[in-house]
Design an enzyme around this catalytic site. Structure first.
Site, PDB file in Angstrom:
ATOM      1  N   SER C  25       1.122  -1.505   0.026  1.00  0.00           N
ATOM      2  CA  SER C  25      -0.424  -0.146  -0.122  1.00  0.00           C
ATOM      3  C   SER C  25       1.145   1.196   0.439  1.00  0.00           C
ATOM      4  CB  SER C  25      -1.074  -0.032   1.281  1.00  0.00           C
ATOM      5  OG  SER C  25      -2.002  -0.829   1.437  1.00  0.00           O
ATOM      6  N   HIS C  59      -3.835   3.353   7.600  1.00  0.00           N
ATOM      7  CA  HIS C  59      -3.951   3.933   6.725  1.00  0.00           C
ATOM      8  C   HIS C  59      -4.441   4.948   6.324  1.00  0.00           C
ATOM      9  CE1 HIS C  59      -2.627  -0.398   4.465  1.00  0.00           C
ATOM     10  NE2 HIS C  59      -2.689  -0.465   5.437  1.00  0.00           N
TER      11      HIS C  59
END
Lengths: 180, 180, 180
Positions: C25, C59
């Site tokens: 990611s 995140h």
């Protein structure tokens, strides 16, 4: 002269590694089809259940009439040794072969040695497909751990003798040994 | 001058990643043996059961008398810091070390920081072996999921500081960072 | 002219593959941020439990105010098609999207076709994150085996259309297709 032509046709021995549903079989087929037909498909799968039967049929449909299929769930060395002398061979796959040997309680070390001998005496291109199964968490099941160990060692042994080792990821080849 | 010689002997810090039975330990040994002997083998394994004891003995047999073995199931930073100043070091492996830390409920973040400090102050080649365990299906077991997360983060942290990161596949090195 | 500028800004379609906790990611975010802001983050995650909610929040914290977040647990094609025409897009991740489709018993093949159409008509850089899950032992759970198959096929389909396929290992990119 056909043997000679094929023998000089690039690398003799290719190991194609990949995960589940990575496109390794398709890649391996295309690698064999770089040689002239007919080609020999050595199938190690036995259709033990519906899931596997469907998969075998699907793979067979994808191949055309230029392929001769030989079934060799256990005697892989024999199938390679006795195959038509001028044809390139695809073995799909070492993982099912290893699994079959385990189920039948064969002497795996002896069978791998027989395979190594057959591989290295073969004069036409030979492409072997195998699974990479060691990149997960340690399995809780002891039999699965044993299989993982045997598969890892088998892959190392074949890779050491191969001219080319390819890791297939999402259908794409990464060259671990040798070049395209 | 021996330190200086070793220090200029190519990359200082190498992370060797691989799956189970991938040949990563053997590759890492050969990487350390590119430096002059004697070499230090830092073992993180504890022979908790027969399966593990057999594996440890097998690895030890493979190494020769030029290797000095140091056992460090938990205090890896200490073992690296106090090892003979002129020897290249092999740590085999971070996965068992992490597992040991978890079992003893140590502060993993603090221990990793201690390791990072020891790694970066070391003046001789240091090769660390670790497992890549994140390429499978999500484990059903919560503890296994936690381990997988911790291992992934540990590998990232060490890789970020390494001069060279190698992924071993079927006994063969793929260079993820740095060059042969 | 902004669209044109972005369109010539290197590869249009990038597939970022990686294992759990591999840093995929983070790598994908940096790839998108090579284009000019603002960027669109298409989140496929639904915070079904605390573990997942914590991960989503973490995140999001890492990204800054230049990111616009769009939630698309199921209609990924729609989210891509209707996103601001001049922004680069990050889709994180195809694995959760596939999992959501399975849970809701959607027609996966049809949804993947819709995604392929949306991908290939998009004029700005598009980076899709996906898990590689096929490198472990065959899961005992039939549902897990089915997921593994679907994920493998999905990755192959996206990879075939991508300009660039990156396998992230320990936070580091390996280029499977295309170049940095």
């Amino acid at each position: 002269m056909v043997d000679g032509l094929l023998a000089s046709d690039g690398p003799q021995l290719t190991l194609v590694l990949g995960g589940a549903r990575s496109g390794k079989s398709r890649y391996a087929e295309s690698a064999v089809m770089a040689s002239r037909p007919p080609w020999i498909y050595v199938a190690t799968a036995e259709p033990l259940d519906d899931e596997m039967a469907a998969r075998i049929a699907k793979h067979r449909d994808r191949r055309g009439r230029d392929w001769q299929t030989v079934e060799a769930p256990l005697d892989l060395a024999g199938a390679i040794s006795t195959a038509a002398a001028s044809s390139a061979i695809l073995v799909d796959c070492l993982t099912l072969w290893l699994s079959n040997l385990m189920l039948k309680e064969r002497d795996i070390d002896a069978e791998v040695e027989r395979l190594e001998t057959a591989m290295t005496t073969r004069k036409t291109p030979l492409v072997l497909v195998s699974n990479e199964v060691g990149f997960g968490i340690v399995p809780e099941n002891a039999q699965a751990r044993r299989f993982r160990d045997l598969q890892g060692r088998l892959n190392q042994r074949i890779a050491a003798r191969a001219d080319r080792v390819v890791l297939v990821v999402a259908g794409l080849p990464m060259f671990v040994k040798g070049t395209p």
